[in-house]
Each structure stands twice: as C-alpha cells, then as structure tokens.
Design a protein around this motif. Structure first.
Motif, PDB file in Angstrom:
ATOM      1  N   PRO A  73       1.156  -1.114  -0.014  1.00 41.82           N
ATOM      2  CA  PRO A  73       0.056   0.116   0.015  1.00 41.82           C
ATOM      3  C   PRO A  73       0.921   1.201   0.170  1.00 41.82           C
ATOM      4  N   ALA A  74       0.181   2.261  -0.532  1.00 43.17           N
ATOM      5  CA  ALA A  74       0.967   3.703  -0.463  1.00 43.17           C
ATOM      6  C   ALA A  74       1.430   4.123   0.886  1.00 43.17           C
ATOM      7  N   ASN A  75       2.380   4.998   1.053  1.00 45.12           N
ATOM      8  CA  ASN A  75       2.931   5.515   2.325  1.00 45.12           C
ATOM      9  C   ASN A  75       1.586   6.373   2.735  1.00 45.12           C
ATOM     10  N   GLY A  76       1.207   6.104   4.124  1.00 45.64           N
ATOM     11  CA  GLY A  76       0.232   6.753   4.737  1.00 45.64           C
ATOM     12  C   GLY A  76      -1.215   6.345   4.417  1.00 45.64           C
ATOM     13  N   ALA A  77      -1.491   5.325   3.512  1.00 37.95           N
ATOM     14  CA  ALA A  77      -2.617   4.709   2.978  1.00 37.95           C
ATOM     15  C   ALA A  77      -3.445   4.334   4.340  1.00 37.95           C
ATOM     16  N   ARG A  78      -4.735   4.353   4.499  1.00 36.61           N
ATOM     17  CA  ARG A  78      -5.650   4.062   5.462  1.00 36.61           C
ATOM     18  C   ARG A  78      -6.735   3.117   4.755  1.00 36.61           C
ATOM     19  N   GLY A  79      -7.322   2.396   5.760  1.00 37.14           N
ATOM     20  CA  GLY A  79      -8.643   1.674   5.437  1.00 37.14           C
ATOM     21  C   GLY A  79      -8.044   0.295   4.419  1.00 37.14           C
ATOM     22  N   ILE A  80      -6.670  -0.050   4.590  1.00 39.09           N
ATOM     23  CA  ILE A  80      -6.417  -1.079   4.018  1.00 39.09           C
ATOM     24  C   ILE A  80      -6.798  -2.572   4.463  1.00 39.09           C
ATOM     25  N   ARG A  81      -7.022  -3.319   3.495  1.00 35.53           N
ATOM     26  CA  ARG A  81      -7.729  -4.620   4.030  1.00 35.53           C
ATOM     27  C   ARG A  81      -7.015  -5.471   4.862  1.00 35.53           C
ATOM     28  N   ARG A  82      -7.168  -6.325   5.667  1.00 39.64           N
ATOM     29  CA  ARG A  82      -6.349  -6.895   6.636  1.00 39.64           C
ATOM     30  C   ARG A  82      -5.721  -8.261   5.851  1.00 39.64           C
ATOM     31  N   VAL A  83      -6.251  -8.586   4.880  1.00 36.61           N
ATOM     32  CA  VAL A  83      -5.796  -9.651   3.906  1.00 36.61           C
ATOM     33  C   VAL A  83      -4.912  -8.813   2.783  1.00 36.61           C
ATOM     34  N   THR A  84      -3.905  -8.438   2.952  1.00 40.72           N
ATOM     35  CA  THR A  84      -3.495  -7.648   1.873  1.00 40.72           C
ATOM     36  C   THR A  84      -1.574  -8.067   1.746  1.00 40.72           C
ATOM     37  N   ASN A  85      -1.252  -8.033   0.593  1.00 42.17           N
ATOM     38  CA  ASN A  85       0.304  -8.276   0.278  1.00 42.17           C
ATOM     39  C   ASN A  85       0.798  -6.861   0.279  1.00 42.17           C
ATOM     40  N   VAL A  86       2.219  -6.625   0.658  1.00 38.01           N
ATOM     41  CA  VAL A  86       2.942  -5.465   0.572  1.00 38.01           C
ATOM     42  C   VAL A  86       3.872  -5.575  -0.516  1.00 38.01           C
ATOM     43  N   SER A  87       4.207  -4.542  -1.397  1.00 36.58           N
ATOM     44  CA  SER A  87       5.027  -4.752  -2.364  1.00 36.58           C
ATOM     45  C   SER A  87       6.075  -3.493  -2.689  1.00 36.58           C
ATOM     46  N   ALA A  88       7.316  -3.772  -3.011  1.00 38.76           N
ATOM     47  CA  ALA A  88       7.924  -2.527  -3.520  1.00 38.76           C
ATOM     48  C   ALA A  88       8.634  -2.738  -4.744  1.00 38.76           C
ATOM     49  N   THR A  89       8.494  -1.733  -5.898  1.00 38.01           N
ATOM     50  CA  THR A  89       9.107  -1.725  -7.032  1.00 38.01           C
ATOM     51  C   THR A  89      10.415  -0.991  -7.056  1.00 38.01           C
ATOM     52  N   PHE A  90      11.490  -1.808  -7.597  1.00 39.61           N
ATOM     53  CA  PHE A  90      12.705  -1.075  -7.620  1.00 39.61           C
ATOM     54  C   PHE A  90      13.117  -0.361  -9.023  1.00 39.61           C
ATOM     55  N   SER A  91      14.135   0.387  -9.105  1.00 37.00           N
ATOM     56  CA  SER A  91      14.374   1.365  -9.950  1.00 37.00           C
ATOM     57  C   SER A  91      15.298   0.573 -11.158  1.00 37.00           C
ATOM     58  N   GLU A  92      15.662  -0.519 -10.714  1.00 35.72           N
ATOM     59  CA  GLU A  92      16.344  -1.571 -11.657  1.00 35.72           C
ATOM     60  C   GLU A  92      16.278  -2.786 -11.275  1.00 35.72           C
ATOM     61  N   ALA A  93      16.900  -3.650 -11.945  1.00 35.02           N
ATOM     62  CA  ALA A  93      16.897  -5.316 -11.951  1.00 35.02           C
ATOM     63  C   ALA A  93      17.775  -5.557 -10.437  1.00 35.02           C
ATOM     64  N   MET A  94      17.244  -6.436  -9.507  1.00 34.64           N
ATOM     65  CA  MET A  94      17.840  -6.689  -8.297  1.00 34.64           C
ATOM     66  C   MET A  94      18.335  -8.030  -8.474  1.00 34.64           C
ATOM     67  N   ARG A  95      19.470  -8.523  -7.499  1.00 36.04           N
ATOM     68  CA  ARG A  95      19.819  -9.766  -7.286  1.00 36.04           C
ATOM     69  C   ARG A  95      18.495 -10.553  -6.389  1.00 36.04           C
ATOM     70  N   ALA A  96      18.108 -11.488  -7.271  1.00 39.60           N
ATOM     71  CA  ALA A  96      17.128 -12.313  -6.623  1.00 39.60           C
ATOM     72  C   ALA A  96      17.125 -12.582  -5.184  1.00 39.60           C
ATOM     73  N   GLY A  97      18.497 -13.268  -4.809  1.00 34.19           N
ATOM     74  CA  GLY A  97      18.786 -13.697  -3.513  1.00 34.19           C
ATOM     75  C   GLY A  97      18.862 -12.722  -2.474  1.00 34.19           C
ATOM     76  N   SER A  98      19.020 -11.213  -2.945  1.00 30.80           N
ATOM     77  CA  SER A  98      19.120 -10.329  -1.920  1.00 30.80           C
ATOM     78  C   SER A  98      17.705  -9.915  -1.596  1.00 30.80           C
ATOM     79  N   ILE A  99      16.755 -10.176  -2.098  1.00 28.93           N
ATOM     80  CA  ILE A  99      15.448  -9.859  -1.642  1.00 28.93           C
ATOM     81  C   ILE A  99      14.836 -11.211  -0.752  1.00 28.93           C
ATOM     82  N   ASN A 100      14.711 -10.911   0.297  1.00 24.59           N
ATOM     83  CA  ASN A 100      14.242 -12.128   1.391  1.00 24.59           C
ATOM     84  C   ASN A 100      13.488 -11.201   2.412  1.00 24.59           C
ATOM     85  N   ARG A 101      13.194 -12.400   3.382  1.00 25.18           N
ATOM     86  CA  ARG A 101      12.507 -11.926   4.631  1.00 25.18           C
ATOM     87  C   ARG A 101      13.376 -11.017   5.607  1.00 25.18           C
ATOM     88  N   ASN A 102      14.958 -11.030   5.384  1.00 25.16           N
ATOM     89  CA  ASN A 102      15.826 -10.170   6.112  1.00 25.16           C
ATOM     90  C   ASN A 102      15.898  -8.802   5.477  1.00 25.16           C
TER      91      ASN A 102
END
Length: 178
Positions: A73-102
C-alpha cells in the motif's frame, strides 16, 4: 608456426591459464576493483600482425545504487484490507537472492518484532512481494521496510536517499481497516 588461438585454447605465459571467455558478461556480478591486464597475441604466421594506432579499452561499471520507486500500500494509506500483500518496485533489476525476509520486512508500527511473512521477487517486474503469514490486525498501523541489504545486479546496496551519508533504507507506513 604460431598457433591459431580460438576460445578454449590456452595462451602462452605471461597470460594466465584458461579457460577464457569471449564475452565481458563473464565479469557480471564480480568485484571490478583490482589490477587488470590485457594480453594480445599475434597468431598469424610471419609475425605480420600489428597495431596501426594506439588503442584504448574502456570498462564502465554500474555504481548507481537502486531505489524503491513505488510501494503498495501507498505510504500513509488508511483503510487497507487485513488480507493484503505489501510490495516494493525497484528502479532497476535486483539480485533475486538479496530480496528475502531479512531485507523486506513488516512490523506493527512502534515495534521491532517482525511480522511473519514470505517474500518473493518478480524479476520481470522488478518487484518484491511480502505476503504476511496471517491476516493483519484491524485498525493497526504498520511499517514496511526494504533494507540496504537489497542489492542490484552489480552488488550496489539500496540507497533511498543518496544525498545522505551512507546507504538509506526505504520505510513506509499504512493502516488497516476494521
């Protein structure tokens, strides 16, 4: 009679032993710092090979750190469903292994306890997706964070604000509905 050197052949000293690559992509995801040497070998008979002019070899490396360009959801968004995913889109291709729960985390705002979640990276869309293991709490403010451990294909860590010293993580907040 000199040898006819082809890919896969070994060159005489002082060149290092093969195997050799015919593409600079062999250097992808490697550290470019250090000593570089270029070896040229005349493999024509009669020592007829020559350079007619000076030549240069320019190698450009990517030193630009990636940023997060959009979030959901957008920064500051309100009223977001409790069943939701969170996403971030990057400016360039990323190393897949560096995108993890840490490196992509979700917290109840004001807490340092991570919300359990799975994290995936969509290489085509350059998008990280955090899927919480359970429904989020009602009327609760959450903080999502992408840390500087997220790296692009050249190994540059995320730097959301290059005007500040050191690399900066990306953090944003949203609040769930009833």
């Amino acid at each position: 009679r000199p040898a006819d050197y082809e890919p896969g052949d070994a060159w005489p000293t002082p060149a290092p032993p093969g195997p050799y690559s015919t593409s600079l992509s062999a250097f992808d995801r490697t550290n470019p710092n250090g000593q570089w040497q270029l070896f040229v070998n005349d493999d024509s008979s009669g020592n007829t090979g020559f350079f007619t002019n000076r030549f240069t070899l320019g190698i450009t490396t990517d030193t630009t750190p990636p940023t997060v360009v959009s979030v959901s959801p957008a920064n500051g968004a309100r009223g977001i469903r409790r069943v939701t995913n969170v996403s971030a889109t990057f400016s360039e291709a990323m190393r897949a292994g560096s995108i993890n729960r840490n490196t992509f985390q979700l917290f109840k705002a004001g807490s340092t306890t991570r919300i359990g979640a799975t994290v995936n990276y969509d290489e085509m869309g350059r998008r990280a997706l955090l899927n919480p293991n359970s429904n989020l709490r009602p009327r609760t403010k959450y903080k999502a964070v992408v840390t500087t451990g997220a790296k692009d294909l050249s190994g540059n860590g995320l730097d959301q604000n290059p005007n500040l010293a050191g690399n900066q993580q990306k953090a944003w907040f949203f609040t769930t509905r009833n």
